[in-house]
Design a protein around this motif. Structure first.
Motif, PDB file in Angstrom:
ATOM      1  N   ASN A   6      10.392  -2.989  27.642  1.00 40.85           N
ATOM      2  CA  ASN A   6      11.498  -4.354  27.968  1.00 40.85           C
ATOM      3  C   ASN A   6      11.823  -4.426  29.245  1.00 40.85           C
ATOM      4  O   ASN A   6      11.909  -5.366  29.907  1.00 40.85           O
ATOM      5  CB  ASN A   6      12.753  -4.165  27.046  1.00 40.85           C
ATOM      6  CG  ASN A   6      12.402  -3.898  25.600  1.00 40.85           C
ATOM      7  OD1 ASN A   6      11.592  -4.804  25.037  1.00 40.85           O
ATOM      8  ND2 ASN A   6      12.827  -2.970  24.712  1.00 40.85           N
ATOM      9  N   ALA A   7      11.890  -3.304  30.094  1.00 50.61           N
ATOM     10  CA  ALA A   7      12.386  -3.530  31.578  1.00 50.61           C
ATOM     11  C   ALA A   7      10.867  -4.013  32.050  1.00 50.61           C
ATOM     12  O   ALA A   7      11.331  -4.828  33.179  1.00 50.61           O
ATOM     13  CB  ALA A   7      12.472  -1.881  31.894  1.00 50.61           C
ATOM     14  N   LEU A   8       9.968  -3.626  31.895  1.00 54.09           N
ATOM     15  CA  LEU A   8       8.793  -4.487  32.641  1.00 54.09           C
ATOM     16  C   LEU A   8       8.803  -5.810  32.398  1.00 54.09           C
ATOM     17  O   LEU A   8       8.698  -6.818  33.312  1.00 54.09           O
ATOM     18  CB  LEU A   8       7.505  -3.839  31.923  1.00 54.09           C
ATOM     19  CG  LEU A   8       6.166  -4.590  32.437  1.00 54.09           C
ATOM     20  CD1 LEU A   8       6.042  -4.389  33.987  1.00 54.09           C
ATOM     21  CD2 LEU A   8       4.925  -3.561  31.922  1.00 54.09           C
ATOM     22  N   PHE A   9       8.754  -6.327  31.182  1.00 53.82           N
ATOM     23  CA  PHE A   9       8.919  -7.784  30.908  1.00 53.82           C
ATOM     24  C   PHE A   9      10.089  -8.420  31.504  1.00 53.82           C
ATOM     25  O   PHE A   9      10.096  -9.670  31.849  1.00 53.82           O
ATOM     26  CB  PHE A   9       8.847  -8.225  29.437  1.00 53.82           C
ATOM     27  CG  PHE A   9       7.251  -7.875  28.953  1.00 53.82           C
ATOM     28  CD1 PHE A   9       6.491  -9.083  28.948  1.00 53.82           C
ATOM     29  CD2 PHE A   9       6.827  -6.760  28.406  1.00 53.82           C
ATOM     30  CE1 PHE A   9       4.950  -8.978  28.705  1.00 53.82           C
ATOM     31  CE2 PHE A   9       5.702  -6.754  28.043  1.00 53.82           C
ATOM     32  CZ  PHE A   9       4.620  -7.704  28.246  1.00 53.82           C
ATOM     33  N   ALA A  10      11.262  -7.569  31.454  1.00 55.68           N
ATOM     34  CA  ALA A  10      12.464  -8.485  32.176  1.00 55.68           C
ATOM     35  C   ALA A  10      12.057  -8.505  33.539  1.00 55.68           C
ATOM     36  O   ALA A  10      12.475  -9.482  34.397  1.00 55.68           O
ATOM     37  CB  ALA A  10      13.888  -7.403  31.832  1.00 55.68           C
ATOM     38  N   ALA A  11      11.203  -7.476  34.308  1.00 61.20           N
ATOM     39  CA  ALA A  11      11.267  -7.790  35.656  1.00 61.20           C
ATOM     40  C   ALA A  11      10.019  -8.931  36.039  1.00 61.20           C
ATOM     41  O   ALA A  11      10.202  -9.567  36.924  1.00 61.20           O
ATOM     42  CB  ALA A  11      10.581  -6.734  36.125  1.00 61.20           C
ATOM     43  N   LEU A  12       9.116  -8.929  34.912  1.00 61.41           N
ATOM     44  CA  LEU A  12       8.001  -9.925  34.978  1.00 61.41           C
ATOM     45  C   LEU A  12       8.747 -11.314  34.759  1.00 61.41           C
ATOM     46  O   LEU A  12       8.357 -12.106  35.769  1.00 61.41           O
ATOM     47  CB  LEU A  12       7.130  -9.871  33.942  1.00 61.41           C
ATOM     48  CG  LEU A  12       6.061  -8.848  34.430  1.00 61.41           C
ATOM     49  CD1 LEU A  12       5.474  -8.138  32.859  1.00 61.41           C
ATOM     50  CD2 LEU A  12       4.823  -9.441  35.035  1.00 61.41           C
TER      51      LEU A  12
END
Length: 266
Positions: A6-12
């Motif tokens: 979830n953190a990766l997609f939030a940053a993306l």
């Protein structure tokens, strides 16, 4: 590398809407206050060992993604794979790479010159997938690439970030058909990619897709600035297979036309 999907997609997503302000507006237009499910994202790269498809995929594989499909785009000189997470609610990931050796010597020299500037350590960093450009590039190089491959020019100018996010129409509260989504978008003043028709695919191939034309932004080159296409927003409706589960793959003929969302509008 990220440990939390979830953190990766939030940053993306945050990087993506910085490049694609229209996506944030469309998100609000379609969501009616409900969360939007992201069907998939797409990333672009070159098939050079330092930055190839596998290098990008490793960031997703480290958080549980597995390769599920292979695709070949002969005309555009690309290959691609898609990846899925064990949690079906997580976005699918579509990563493509340009077959650099199939281009002119001039283009190959430019592309290798760009990738020579990349620090291998950066490709393993948490933020690599939304870190943008890792090289200096001049306008002549960009235009040389553009004459042979819109895709090559896009990666040279824009670098590493989500090329697009994709709204899952299946999960939209207010819309059922892709045509209704397209009409809402046009009614709000957004321009759709009409290559191959506004709707790519059909219920028969279990996937319908449409997309906006990419936003445009002034990008810095070593010897000047140029307004170029950045990223776009896609919309996908999936249909059930014989077993009742929704189809999770991609249709190469449709994806081929979706790539053209970053073409400079004539």
């Amino acid at each position: 590398m990220h440990t939390d999907v979830n953190a990766l997609f939030a940053a993306l997503w945050q990087d993506y809407i910085n490049m694609t302000p229209s996506a944030d507006n469309i998100h609000q237009l379609l969501s009616k206050g409900e969360p939007i499910i992201n069907d998939h994202i797409a990333l672009r790269t070159f098939n050079i060992a330092k930055v190839n498809l596998s290098v990008l995929a490793a960031h997703f594989e480290s958080i549980g993604y597995v390769a599920c499909g292979d695709y070949n785009f002969e005309q555009k000189k690309l290959v691609a794979k898609h990846f899925e997470h064990p949690d079906p609610n997580q976005p699918k990931v579509f990563i493509s790479e340009l077959l650099v050796e199939e281009f002119s010597q001039a283009a190959q020299t430019i592309i290798h010159g760009l990738i020579d500037q990349v620090d291998v350590a950066d490709t393993k960093a948490d933020n690599f997938l939304y870190s943008g450009r890792h090289w200096q590039v001049d306008l002549a190089s960009y235009n040389t690439l553009l004459a042979e491959s819109e895709y090559a020019a896009w990666v040279a100018a824009i670098g590493y970030r989500a090329n697009h996010f994709t709204v899952s129409i299946n999960a939209l509260p207010e819309f059922e058909k892709i045509e209704a989504v397209n009409e809402a978008l046009k009614g709000a003043g957004f321009t759709l990619n009409t290559s191959g028709g506004e709707v790519k695919g059909s219920p028969e191939v279990l996937l319908e897709q449409s997309s906006t034309m990419a936003d445009r932004m002034v990008v810095d080159f070593t010897d000047g600035e140029l307004e170029i296409p950045t990223c776009f927003y896609e919309f996908a409706r999936r249909y059930p297979m014989a077993d009742g589960n929704l189809y999770t793959g991609f249709v190469a003929a449709s994806a081929d036309k979706i790539f053209e969302s970053t073409n400079a509008a004539g």
